[in-house]
Scaffold this active site. Structure first.
Site, PDB file in Angstrom:
ATOM      1  N   MET A  34       0.837  -1.202   0.000  1.00  0.00           N
ATOM      2  CA  MET A  34       0.000   0.000   0.000  1.00  0.00           C
ATOM      3  C   MET A  34       0.879   1.261   0.000  1.00  0.00           C
ATOM      4  O   MET A  34       0.401   2.360   0.282  1.00  0.00           O
ATOM      5  CB  MET A  34      -0.944  -0.001   1.194  1.00  0.00           C
ATOM      6  CG  MET A  34      -1.933  -1.171   1.163  1.00  0.00           C
ATOM      7  SD  MET A  34      -3.478  -0.821   2.002  1.00  0.00           S
ATOM      8  CE  MET A  34      -2.918  -0.575   3.663  1.00  0.00           C
TER       9      MET A  34
ATOM     10  N   GLY B 152      10.761  -2.924   5.821  1.00  0.00           N
ATOM     11  CA  GLY B 152       9.961  -4.151   5.788  1.00  0.00           C
ATOM     12  C   GLY B 152       9.561  -4.487   4.361  1.00  0.00           C
ATOM     13  O   GLY B 152       9.785  -5.602   3.869  1.00  0.00           O
ATOM     14  N   HIS B 153       8.976  -3.489   3.680  1.00  0.00           N
ATOM     15  CA  HIS B 153       8.605  -3.699   2.277  1.00  0.00           C
ATOM     16  C   HIS B 153       9.839  -4.033   1.430  1.00  0.00           C
ATOM     17  O   HIS B 153       9.809  -4.914   0.568  1.00  0.00           O
ATOM     18  CB  HIS B 153       7.983  -2.430   1.686  1.00  0.00           C
ATOM     19  CG  HIS B 153       6.731  -1.958   2.364  1.00  0.00           C
ATOM     20  ND1 HIS B 153       6.674  -0.809   3.116  1.00  0.00           N
ATOM     21  CD2 HIS B 153       5.468  -2.472   2.386  1.00  0.00           C
ATOM     22  CE1 HIS B 153       5.451  -0.625   3.558  1.00  0.00           C
ATOM     23  NE2 HIS B 153       4.692  -1.619   3.136  1.00  0.00           N
TER      24      HIS B 153
ATOM     25  N   ASP C 161       2.005  -9.349   8.874  1.00  0.00           N
ATOM     26  CA  ASP C 161       0.552  -9.520   8.760  1.00  0.00           C
ATOM     27  C   ASP C 161       0.287 -11.021   8.672  1.00  0.00           C
ATOM     28  O   ASP C 161      -0.026 -11.548   7.603  1.00  0.00           O
ATOM     29  CB  ASP C 161       0.050  -8.784   7.528  1.00  0.00           C
ATOM     30  CG  ASP C 161       0.356  -7.297   7.598  1.00  0.00           C
ATOM     31  OD1 ASP C 161      -0.452  -6.557   8.157  1.00  0.00           O
ATOM     32  OD2 ASP C 161       1.444  -6.888   7.120  1.00  0.00           O
TER      33      ASP C 161
ATOM     34  N   SER D 231       6.163  -0.336  10.346  1.00  0.00           N
ATOM     35  CA  SER D 231       4.834  -0.241   9.761  1.00  0.00           C
ATOM     36  C   SER D 231       4.643   1.170   9.226  1.00  0.00           C
ATOM     37  O   SER D 231       5.117   2.140   9.842  1.00  0.00           O
ATOM     38  CB  SER D 231       3.772  -0.522  10.835  1.00  0.00           C
ATOM     39  OG  SER D 231       2.499  -0.097  10.384  1.00  0.00           O
ATOM     40  N   SER D 232       3.949   1.288   8.106  1.00  0.00           N
ATOM     41  CA  SER D 232       3.644   2.622   7.571  1.00  0.00           C
ATOM     42  C   SER D 232       2.862   3.425   8.609  1.00  0.00           C
ATOM     43  O   SER D 232       2.963   4.650   8.669  1.00  0.00           O
ATOM     44  CB  SER D 232       2.819   2.503   6.287  1.00  0.00           C
ATOM     45  OG  SER D 232       3.462   1.645   5.368  1.00  0.00           O
ATOM     46  N   ARG D 233       2.072   2.732   9.426  1.00  0.00           N
ATOM     47  CA  ARG D 233       1.225   3.428  10.403  1.00  0.00           C
ATOM     48  C   ARG D 233       2.017   3.968  11.603  1.00  0.00           C
ATOM     49  O   ARG D 233       1.470   4.737  12.394  1.00  0.00           O
ATOM     50  CB  ARG D 233       0.109   2.504  10.901  1.00  0.00           C
ATOM     51  CG  ARG D 233      -0.953   2.236   9.844  1.00  0.00           C
ATOM     52  CD  ARG D 233      -2.183   1.542  10.432  1.00  0.00           C
ATOM     53  NE  ARG D 233      -3.303   1.565   9.509  1.00  0.00           N
ATOM     54  CZ  ARG D 233      -3.657   0.555   8.702  1.00  0.00           C
ATOM     55  NH1 ARG D 233      -2.966  -0.569   8.702  1.00  0.00           N
ATOM     56  NH2 ARG D 233      -4.703   0.669   7.907  1.00  0.00           N
TER      57      ARG D 233
HETATM   58  P1  AMP Z   1       1.308  -2.961   3.484  1.00  0.00           P
HETATM   59  O1  AMP Z   1       1.911  -1.900   2.625  1.00  0.00           O
HETATM   60  O2  AMP Z   1       1.230  -2.594   4.927  1.00  0.00           O
HETATM   61  O3  AMP Z   1       0.026  -3.513   2.924  1.00  0.00           O
HETATM   62  O4  AMP Z   1       2.338  -4.185   3.450  1.00  0.00           O
HETATM   63  C1  AMP Z   1       2.747  -4.757   2.233  1.00  0.00           C
HETATM   64  C2  AMP Z   1       3.545  -6.009   2.531  1.00  0.00           C
HETATM   65  O5  AMP Z   1       4.685  -5.674   3.327  1.00  0.00           O
HETATM   66  C3  AMP Z   1       2.755  -7.060   3.322  1.00  0.00           C
HETATM   67  O6  AMP Z   1       3.082  -8.345   2.815  1.00  0.00           O
HETATM   68  C4  AMP Z   1       3.278  -6.860   4.719  1.00  0.00           C
HETATM   69  O7  AMP Z   1       3.192  -8.025   5.515  1.00  0.00           O
HETATM   70  C5  AMP Z   1       4.730  -6.523   4.452  1.00  0.00           C
HETATM   71  N1  AMP Z   1       5.305  -5.815   5.612  1.00  0.00           N
HETATM   72  C6  AMP Z   1       4.828  -4.709   6.224  1.00  0.00           C
HETATM   73  N2  AMP Z   1       5.595  -4.394   7.296  1.00  0.00           N
HETATM   74  C7  AMP Z   1       6.563  -5.341   7.374  1.00  0.00           C
HETATM   75  C8  AMP Z   1       7.656  -5.571   8.264  1.00  0.00           C
HETATM   76  N3  AMP Z   1       7.898  -4.782   9.313  1.00  0.00           N
HETATM   77  N4  AMP Z   1       8.443  -6.637   8.032  1.00  0.00           N
HETATM   78  C9  AMP Z   1       8.201  -7.473   6.976  1.00  0.00           C
HETATM   79  N5  AMP Z   1       7.192  -7.303   6.104  1.00  0.00           N
HETATM   80  C10 AMP Z   1       6.378  -6.248   6.287  1.00  0.00           C
END
Ligand code: AMP
Length: 276
Positions: free
Chosen positions: A27, A33-34, A147, A182-184
């Protein structure tokens, strides 16, 4: 790096013959992480495709769709530096045009844990991920264990619907103090940022207790809950489940994983850890 925002263009890309395609759905508002998922894909696949789409269908009416952080220019630079081949960032209007009717529901698993407090969330996730898979046509999809319920639900969807791809789960990337990236996390002010540490602390505590021989889930859950509350987090849930099925575990064994969600101020944070 090719930038694509049209669905038709994405679906019509001809990849080099015989090349393995890796896909990382996100997103946006990217962090390490991403980018760890991008690195994993780059290592294993000839071509890496990243999507950036803030999926309205997975946000509830009182959730943070409008305020969800975004910075497309920064994201594009990071992905370019990281050697990504294609970035796909469709608009909501293209993904869900007027007259859109089709939804994917993974039953039971979608109504527990995070699904209990976010009705419809995983229906939105499954639907958008299946649409993205159909557009990108990857051989492997890279997702974070951050997640964990989402990862398990999407694995189930892939098996149930015979999707011709492998889902690769990647470890959680954390800040130096343990907070899962986390983005949040940008929503947190300085004092909330301190409280947010309690999530990974509660998990670490449960893990060391389990490893020292306390195998009663109820006791580990009680102590983790107490830790979160004592630090000022508002607990949504703390559960110990089978990491393959998400079904509750009364006794800890090698498959037990603690999953938790808590509010710090208005921000809902999640984290999880394998116990043994
Ligand atoms: P999001 O942008 O939050 O929807 O996350 C996109 C992908 O990045 C999802 O597969 C998440 O599980 C992964 N993700 C988000 N935060 C982390 C993190 N801290 N470590 C590993 N993967 C992450």
């Amino acid at each position: 790096m090719l930038q694509i925002n049209s669905l038709q263009e994405m679906q019509e890309i001809t990849y080099p013959t015989g090349s393995r395609i890796g896909f990382v759905p996100t997103m946006g508002y990217l962090h390490e992480g991403h980018l760890s998922l991008v690195d994993a894909s780059r290592k294993e696949c000839k071509i890496t495709v990243v999507s950036i789409f803030i999926n309205p269908a997975q946000f509830g009416p009182n959730e943070d769709l409008a305020s969800y952080p975004r910075d497309l220019e920064r994201d594009l630079n990071l992905l370019h530096e990281r050697g990504v081949d294609y970035v796909f960032f469709p608009s909501s209007g293209q993904m869900y045009p007027d007259g859109y009717h089709s939804w994917v529901e993974v039953e039971e698993l979608s109504n527990i844990l995070c699904g209990a407090s976010r009705p419809g969330h995983f229906r939105g996730v499954c639907t958008v991920v299946l649409k993205l898979i159909n557009l990108v046509r990857p051989h492997r999809m890279y997702m974070g264990e951050k997640d964990y319920q989402q990862l398990t639900i999407l694995r189930t969807m892939a098996v149930d619907l015979n999707l011709p791809l492998r889902i690769v789960g990647c470890p959680i990337v954390r800040e130096p103090d343990g907070l899962a990236k986390s983005s949040r996390n940008v929503y947190l002010d300085q004092s909330q940022r301190q409280i947010a540490r309690s999530l990974s602390e509660a998990l670490q505590m449960a893990q060391s207790q389990a490893r020292s021989g306390i195998l009663d889930s109820a006791e580990l859950i009680r102590q983790a809950t107490e830790h979160l509350q004592s630090r000022g987090a508002r607990v949504d849930y703390v559960s110990i489940v089978d990491s393959r099925t998400l079904m509750p575990h009364a006794q800890i064994d090698e498959y037990s994983r603690m999953l938790l969600a808590a509010y710090v101020g208005k921000t809902r944070l999640i984290d999880n850890l394998q116990l043994l």
